[in-house]
Design a protein around this motif. Sequence first.
Motif, short mmCIF file in Angstrom:
data_model
loop_
_atom_site.label_atom_id
_atom_site.label_comp_id
_atom_site.label_asym_id
_atom_site.label_seq_id
_atom_site.Cartn_x
_atom_site.Cartn_y
_atom_site.Cartn_z
N ALA A 41 29.70 11.52 33.66
CA ALA A 41 29.43 11.52 32.23
C ALA A 41 28.48 10.38 31.86
CB ALA A 41 30.72 11.41 31.44
N MET A 42 28.70 9.21 32.41
CA MET A 42 27.83 8.06 32.13
C MET A 42 26.44 8.28 32.70
SD MET A 42 27.93 5.39 30.47
CE MET A 42 26.75 4.12 30.17
N PHE A 43 26.38 8.90 33.88
CA PHE A 43 25.09 9.21 34.48
C PHE A 43 24.29 10.16 33.59
CE2 PHE A 43 22.61 12.15 37.12
CZ PHE A 43 21.70 11.26 37.65
N MET A 44 24.95 11.17 33.06
CA MET A 44 24.27 12.14 32.20
C MET A 44 23.83 11.50 30.88
SD MET A 44 23.97 14.69 34.07
CE MET A 44 23.37 15.96 33.00
N GLU A 45 24.65 10.62 30.32
CA GLU A 45 24.26 9.91 29.10
C GLU A 45 23.04 9.03 29.36
OE1 GLU A 45 27.37 7.67 27.24
OE2 GLU A 45 28.78 9.33 27.39
N SER A 46 23.04 8.35 30.49
CA SER A 46 21.91 7.49 30.84
C SER A 46 20.65 8.31 31.07
CB SER A 46 22.22 6.68 32.10
OG SER A 46 23.36 5.91 31.91
N LEU A 47 20.80 9.45 31.72
CA LEU A 47 19.67 10.33 31.96
C LEU A 47 19.07 10.83 30.65
CD1 LEU A 47 18.05 11.77 34.21
CD2 LEU A 47 19.64 13.66 33.96
N ALA A 48 19.92 11.25 29.74
CA ALA A 48 19.44 11.73 28.44
C ALA A 48 18.75 10.61 27.66
CB ALA A 48 20.60 12.30 27.63
N PHE A 49 19.32 9.42 27.69
CA PHE A 49 18.71 8.28 27.00
C PHE A 49 17.33 7.97 27.57
CE2 PHE A 49 17.82 3.79 26.48
CZ PHE A 49 17.99 3.64 25.12
N ASN A 50 17.24 7.95 28.90
CA ASN A 50 15.95 7.64 29.54
C ASN A 50 14.92 8.73 29.29
OD1 ASN A 50 16.65 5.14 30.58
ND2 ASN A 50 17.62 6.06 32.37
N LEU A 51 15.32 9.99 29.24
CA LEU A 51 14.37 11.06 28.94
C LEU A 51 13.85 10.94 27.51
CD1 LEU A 51 16.01 14.11 30.70
CD2 LEU A 51 13.91 12.94 31.34
N LYS A 52 14.74 10.63 26.56
CA LYS A 52 14.29 10.41 25.19
C LYS A 52 13.32 9.24 25.12
CE LYS A 52 18.53 11.95 22.93
NZ LYS A 52 19.67 11.50 22.12
N ARG A 53 13.65 8.17 25.82
CA ARG A 53 12.80 6.97 25.83
C ARG A 53 11.45 7.28 26.47
NH1 ARG A 53 11.61 2.35 23.92
NH2 ARG A 53 11.35 0.61 25.30
N MET A 54 11.44 8.10 27.52
CA MET A 54 10.20 8.45 28.19
C MET A 54 9.29 9.25 27.27
SD MET A 54 9.70 10.10 31.98
CE MET A 54 10.67 11.52 31.61
N VAL A 55 9.87 10.15 26.48
CA VAL A 55 9.07 10.93 25.53
C VAL A 55 8.45 10.01 24.49
CG1 VAL A 55 9.23 12.64 23.69
CG2 VAL A 55 10.32 13.07 25.89
N ILE A 56 9.23 9.07 23.99
CA ILE A 56 8.71 8.13 22.98
C ILE A 56 7.60 7.27 23.56
CG2 ILE A 56 9.31 6.12 21.59
CD1 ILE A 56 12.09 7.43 21.22
N LEU A 57 7.80 6.76 24.77
CA LEU A 57 6.77 5.92 25.40
C LEU A 57 5.52 6.73 25.72
CD1 LEU A 57 8.90 3.71 27.78
CD2 LEU A 57 7.78 3.02 25.68
N ASN A 58 5.71 7.99 26.10
CA ASN A 58 4.57 8.84 26.41
C ASN A 58 3.72 9.06 25.16
OD1 ASN A 58 2.82 10.46 27.80
ND2 ASN A 58 4.16 12.25 27.74
N GLU A 59 4.36 9.29 24.03
CA GLU A 59 3.62 9.49 22.78
C GLU A 59 2.95 8.20 22.33
OE1 GLU A 59 6.46 10.97 20.03
OE2 GLU A 59 6.56 12.95 20.96
N GLU A 60 3.64 7.08 22.54
CA GLU A 60 3.13 5.80 22.05
C GLU A 60 1.97 5.29 22.90
OE1 GLU A 60 4.91 1.34 21.45
OE2 GLU A 60 6.24 3.05 21.15
N TYR A 61 2.09 5.35 24.21
CA TYR A 61 1.09 4.79 25.10
C TYR A 61 0.22 5.81 25.80
CZ TYR A 61 3.71 0.49 24.45
OH TYR A 61 4.34 -0.59 23.90
#
Length: 63
Positions: A41-61
């Motif tokens: 469960a923690m692994f999946m939460e971390s994965l979802a958080f990192n994917l959201k963060r990756m999308v934001i960073l991709n749009e920003e940079y």
Amino acid sequence: MKNKNKGRDSFIAKMRSPYERVFSQTNHRTRYRGVAKNQFAMFMESLAFNLKRMVILNEEYGF
């Protein structure tokens, strides 16, 4: 003495802020019984958080 390490404190705060945000959003209670289910469960939460963060960073940079 209050402003003695003001520059050092601001530097450390800038370094810690991205990581503190991650840990402040995690839930400290467990949902499941058993170590394996909670780890998954923690692994999946971390994965979802990192994917959201990756999308934001991709749009920003534009990576």
